[in-house]
Design an enzyme around this catalytic site. Structure first.
Site, PDB file in Angstrom:
ATOM      1  N   HIS A  33      -0.777 -14.915  -5.726  1.00  0.00           N
ATOM      2  CA  HIS A  33      -1.663 -13.777  -5.429  1.00  0.00           C
ATOM      3  C   HIS A  33      -3.101 -14.253  -5.210  1.00  0.00           C
ATOM      4  CE1 HIS A  33      -2.617  -9.255  -6.314  1.00  0.00           C
ATOM      5  NE2 HIS A  33      -3.424  -9.756  -5.389  1.00  0.00           N
ATOM      6  N   ARG A  75       1.193  -5.876  -1.810  1.00  0.00           N
ATOM      7  CA  ARG A  75       1.480  -5.813  -3.239  1.00  0.00           C
ATOM      8  C   ARG A  75       2.962  -6.063  -3.450  1.00  0.00           C
ATOM      9  NH1 ARG A  75      -3.158  -6.619  -4.306  1.00  0.00           N
ATOM     10  NH2 ARG A  75      -4.596  -5.260  -5.419  1.00  0.00           N
ATOM     11  N   GLU A 113       5.159  -9.275 -10.686  1.00  0.00           N
ATOM     12  CA  GLU A 113       3.921  -9.956 -11.017  1.00  0.00           C
ATOM     13  C   GLU A 113       3.335  -9.381 -12.315  1.00  0.00           C
ATOM     14  OE1 GLU A 113       1.627 -10.425  -7.333  1.00  0.00           O
ATOM     15  OE2 GLU A 113      -0.147 -10.361  -8.616  1.00  0.00           O
TER      16      GLU A 113
HETATM   17  N1  LIG Z   1      -2.799 -10.680  -1.675  1.00  0.00           N
HETATM   18  C1  LIG Z   1      -4.076 -10.464  -1.868  1.00  0.00           C
HETATM   19  O1  LIG Z   1      -4.804 -11.312  -2.368  1.00  0.00           O
HETATM   20  C2  LIG Z   1      -4.667  -9.182  -1.439  1.00  0.00           C
HETATM   21  C3  LIG Z   1      -3.881  -8.063  -1.329  1.00  0.00           C
HETATM   22  N2  LIG Z   1      -4.426  -6.887  -0.924  1.00  0.00           N
HETATM   23  C4  LIG Z   1      -3.530  -5.732  -0.809  1.00  0.00           C
HETATM   24  O2  LIG Z   1      -3.419  -5.412   0.554  1.00  0.00           O
HETATM   25  C5  LIG Z   1      -3.465  -4.014   0.672  1.00  0.00           C
HETATM   26  C6  LIG Z   1      -4.059  -3.666   2.011  1.00  0.00           C
HETATM   27  O3  LIG Z   1      -5.439  -4.003   2.020  1.00  0.00           O
HETATM   28  P1  LIG Z   1      -6.443  -3.237   3.003  1.00  0.00           P
HETATM   29  O4  LIG Z   1      -5.928  -3.328   4.381  1.00  0.00           O
HETATM   30  O5  LIG Z   1      -7.791  -3.733   2.744  1.00  0.00           O
HETATM   31  O6  LIG Z   1      -6.304  -1.789   2.437  1.00  0.00           O
HETATM   32  P2  LIG Z   1      -6.632  -0.451   3.221  1.00  0.00           P
HETATM   33  O7  LIG Z   1      -6.645   0.600   2.183  1.00  0.00           O
HETATM   34  O8  LIG Z   1      -7.805  -0.643   4.094  1.00  0.00           O
HETATM   35  O9  LIG Z   1      -5.358  -0.264   4.162  1.00  0.00           O
HETATM   36  C7  LIG Z   1      -4.071  -0.008   3.703  1.00  0.00           C
HETATM   37  C8  LIG Z   1      -3.352   0.664   4.842  1.00  0.00           C
HETATM   38  O10 LIG Z   1      -1.992   0.840   4.458  1.00  0.00           O
HETATM   39  C9  LIG Z   1      -1.600   2.088   4.964  1.00  0.00           C
HETATM   40  N3  LIG Z   1      -0.415   2.603   4.305  1.00  0.00           N
HETATM   41  C10 LIG Z   1      -0.316   3.423   3.234  1.00  0.00           C
HETATM   42  N4  LIG Z   1       0.971   3.734   2.999  1.00  0.00           N
HETATM   43  C11 LIG Z   1       1.704   3.095   3.947  1.00  0.00           C
HETATM   44  C12 LIG Z   1       3.079   3.032   4.226  1.00  0.00           C
HETATM   45  N5  LIG Z   1       3.993   3.707   3.517  1.00  0.00           N
HETATM   46  N6  LIG Z   1       3.487   2.272   5.273  1.00  0.00           N
HETATM   47  C13 LIG Z   1       2.598   1.587   6.024  1.00  0.00           C
HETATM   48  N7  LIG Z   1       1.264   1.627   5.810  1.00  0.00           N
HETATM   49  C14 LIG Z   1       0.828   2.373   4.774  1.00  0.00           C
HETATM   50  C15 LIG Z   1      -2.806   2.985   4.775  1.00  0.00           C
HETATM   51  O11 LIG Z   1      -2.751   4.113   5.605  1.00  0.00           O
HETATM   52  C16 LIG Z   1      -3.930   2.045   5.139  1.00  0.00           C
HETATM   53  O12 LIG Z   1      -4.283   2.143   6.491  1.00  0.00           O
HETATM   54  C17 LIG Z   1      -4.324  -3.524  -0.498  1.00  0.00           C
HETATM   55  O13 LIG Z   1      -3.942  -2.241  -0.906  1.00  0.00           O
HETATM   56  C18 LIG Z   1      -4.033  -4.516  -1.557  1.00  0.00           C
HETATM   57  O14 LIG Z   1      -3.021  -4.000  -2.373  1.00  0.00           O
HETATM   58  C19 LIG Z   1      -5.732  -6.797  -0.567  1.00  0.00           C
HETATM   59  C20 LIG Z   1      -6.553  -7.883  -0.654  1.00  0.00           C
HETATM   60  C21 LIG Z   1      -6.092  -9.153  -1.144  1.00  0.00           C
HETATM   61  O1  LIG Z   2      -8.544  -7.264  -3.581  1.00  0.00           O
HETATM   62  C1  LIG Z   2      -7.360  -7.116  -3.894  1.00  0.00           C
HETATM   63  O2  LIG Z   2      -6.748  -6.049  -3.811  1.00  0.00           O
HETATM   64  C2  LIG Z   2      -6.612  -8.272  -4.404  1.00  0.00           C
HETATM   65  O3  LIG Z   2      -5.417  -8.311  -4.356  1.00  0.00           O
HETATM   66  C3  LIG Z   2      -7.418  -9.361  -5.011  1.00  0.00           C
HETATM   67  O4  LIG Z   2      -7.476 -10.485  -4.241  1.00  0.00           O
HETATM   68  C4  LIG Z   2      -6.811  -9.640  -6.353  1.00  0.00           C
HETATM   69  O5  LIG Z   2      -7.575 -10.540  -7.077  1.00  0.00           O
HETATM   70  P1  LIG Z   2      -7.836 -10.298  -8.628  1.00  0.00           P
HETATM   71  O6  LIG Z   2      -8.635  -9.067  -8.734  1.00  0.00           O
HETATM   72  O7  LIG Z   2      -6.530 -10.095  -9.315  1.00  0.00           O
HETATM   73  O8  LIG Z   2      -8.551 -11.511  -9.075  1.00  0.00           O
END
Ligand SMILES: NC(=O)C1=CN([C@@H]2O[C@H](COP(=O)(O)OP(=O)(O)OC[C@H]3O[C@@H](n4cnc5c(N)ncnc54)[C@H](O)[C@@H]3O)[C@@H](O)[C@H]2O)C=CC1
Ligand SMILES: O=C(O)C(=O)[C@H](O)COP(=O)(O)O
Length: 379
Positions: free
Chosen positions: A256, A211, A239
């Site tokens: 994103h 993020r 963003e």
């Molecule tokens: N750019 C994009 O399109 C996307 C972005 N994301 C973002 O990526 C993030 C991670 O996704 P997932 O791995 O599926 O989430 P998740 O919830 O499975 O894992 C997030 C990890 O980050 C850790 N975490 C929390 N605070 C932390 C800190 N201060 N330092 C280091 N690690 C910390 C948590 O303990 C957890 O293991 C999501 O929260 C979302 O915001 C997710 C999907 C798509």
């Molecule tokens: O799953 C997440 O978390 C993401 O960052 C998504 O890829 C974001 O996509 P939108 O929901 O904004 O279309």
């Protein structure tokens, strides 16, 4: 029981998954959704651009909220809990998409900047659904990987965890996959500030697909100038607006969309539909099939160096250089504004994952390399 469903206009497959239980399905623009648009809604299905909180839901009959996303920083979960409104999201739905996005980024950097990434030390911050897949994928290439996840470490789940400062000092490439949090013991809001970024080796790389607000914009710009930090961003500190100085400072940019594979989007809606059916004791439909994956003819991308050849094939599926050019082309004098950023995401071309793609006519030596990226279908 039949439900009035309000769903973000950019969520695929809401109709096939939800119509068996729907009195109505209304599509809305998620960014500008108001309580007024929810006055008859039983079910609200959103993506990351809708802030779901007291302002949006007070006085509405909404009795189920689903977000087809991994991240939940746009949802006031304590409010929903207090109102006894069930909330579900889609953990891991697009994790593979983010991994594939990262591999494309690395291939582009290999070709344009001779970044021999698999021989570098890579630090991964946030070892959840995405970060753990990222770390495992790097290990397929024999890359040395450092991991930082203080939350998992505190739960005794990640003995190899090192603290953020040590990771920043030791890594040539840092990949951020942490959520955006503003409270708790390990909050991430502007976690990568000037002091921390100054720890990174000169000319190292920072890639953020977690993020945007996890990194402080002014610190990034300072580190670029003072320390030659190389930057790749899919998510942006302010963003949906992106400042032109930052857009100019990055090597690769995307709006994103790291999670925007067709597979990831399909899975997000499916996970919500199954959670919804379970919550209300209904039977979910069996499936909505994905369209067939694409076939890429390896001969079209032939290079004498097998690493380059594999990189060209990965880039044939998705090339972040295109997103970078489109963002720069779409920006005004000072910024890429929110409306344009959202439009780029809404009109985003279909992208398929590596694992859904068949490679034709690859010699054994190339197949071996492609398997490291996650290709499994060959003909
Ligand atoms: N750019 C994009 O399109 C996307 C972005 N994301 C973002 O990526 C993030 C991670 O996704 P997932 O791995 O599926 O989430 P998740 O919830 O499975 O894992 C997030 C990890 O980050 C850790 N975490 C929390 N605070 C932390 C800190 N201060 N330092 C280091 N690690 C910390 C948590 O303990 C957890 O293991 C999501 O929260 C979302 O915001 C997710 C999907 C798509
Ligand atoms: O799953 C997440 O978390 C993401 O960052 C998504 O890829 C974001 O996509 P939108 O929901 O904004 O279309």
């Amino acid at each position: 029981m039949q439900f009035n469903i309000v769903a973000d206009e950019n969520m695929p497959n809401v109709e096939p998954w939800f119509s068996p239980y729907a009195q109505s399905i209304r599509r809305v623009a998620g960014r500008t959704l108001t309580a007024n648009a929810l006055k008859d809604a039983d079910v609200l299905l959103v993506r990351s651009i809708t802030q779901v909180n007291k302002n949006l839901l007070s006085g509405t009959p909404v009795k189920f909220v689903g977000s087809a996303t991994i991240g939940t920083d746009h949802i006031d979960q304590s409010f929903l809990k207090h109102q006894s409104i069930p909330f579900y999201h889609a953990p891991g739905c697009n994790a593979q998409s983010v991994v594939d996005w990262l591999l494309s980024v690395l291939c582009r950097l290999r070709l344009d900047h001779e970044l021999n990434w698999s021989q570098k030390v890579v630090g991964v911050v946030g070892i959840g659904h995405v970060g753990s897949k990222v770390a495992n994928r790097f290990k397929q290439f024999g890359t040395k990987v450092l991991v930082c996840d203080p939350v998992k470490n505190a739960n005794g789940e990640l003995p190899e965890h090192i603290d953020l400062e040590s990771l920043l000092v030791q890594s040539d490439i840092v990949c951020v996959h942490a959520p955006h949090t503003r409270s708790g013991d390990y909050l991430t809001h502007q976690m990568l500030n000037a002091d921390r970024l100054s720890l990174m080796p000169k000319n190292s790389w920072l890639i953020n697909a977690g993020r945007g607000p996890v990194i402080e914009e002014s610190a990034l710009l300072e580190a670029r100038v003072k320390n030659g930090l190389n930057i790749v961003l899919d998510v942006w500190p302010n963003e949906p607006s992106v400042s032109v100085p930052l857009l100019d400072a990055v090597h690769l940019a995307s709006p994103h969309v790291a999670g925007y594979s067709l597979e990831g989007k399909f899975k997000g809606t499916e996970m919500l539909a199954r959670a919804f059916a379970k919550e209300f004791g209904l039977t979910a439909i069996k499936s909505v099939p994905l369209p067939n994956g694409v076939t890429v003819d390896a001969r079209l991308f032939e290079k004498s160096d097998v690493e380059q050849w594999a990189s060209e094939i990965v880039l044939a599926l998705y090339d972040p250089a295109r997103d970078t050019a489109v963002m720069r082309f779409s920006a005004g004098n000072n910024q890429l504004d929110a409306r344009t950023f959202d439009a780029l995401r809404k009109e985003y071309p279909t992208r398929r994952e590596i694992a859904s793609t068949t490679i034709a006519h690859a010699p054994e030596v190339l197949k071996k390399r492609l398997k490291m990226f996650g290709f499994t279908h060959f003909k």
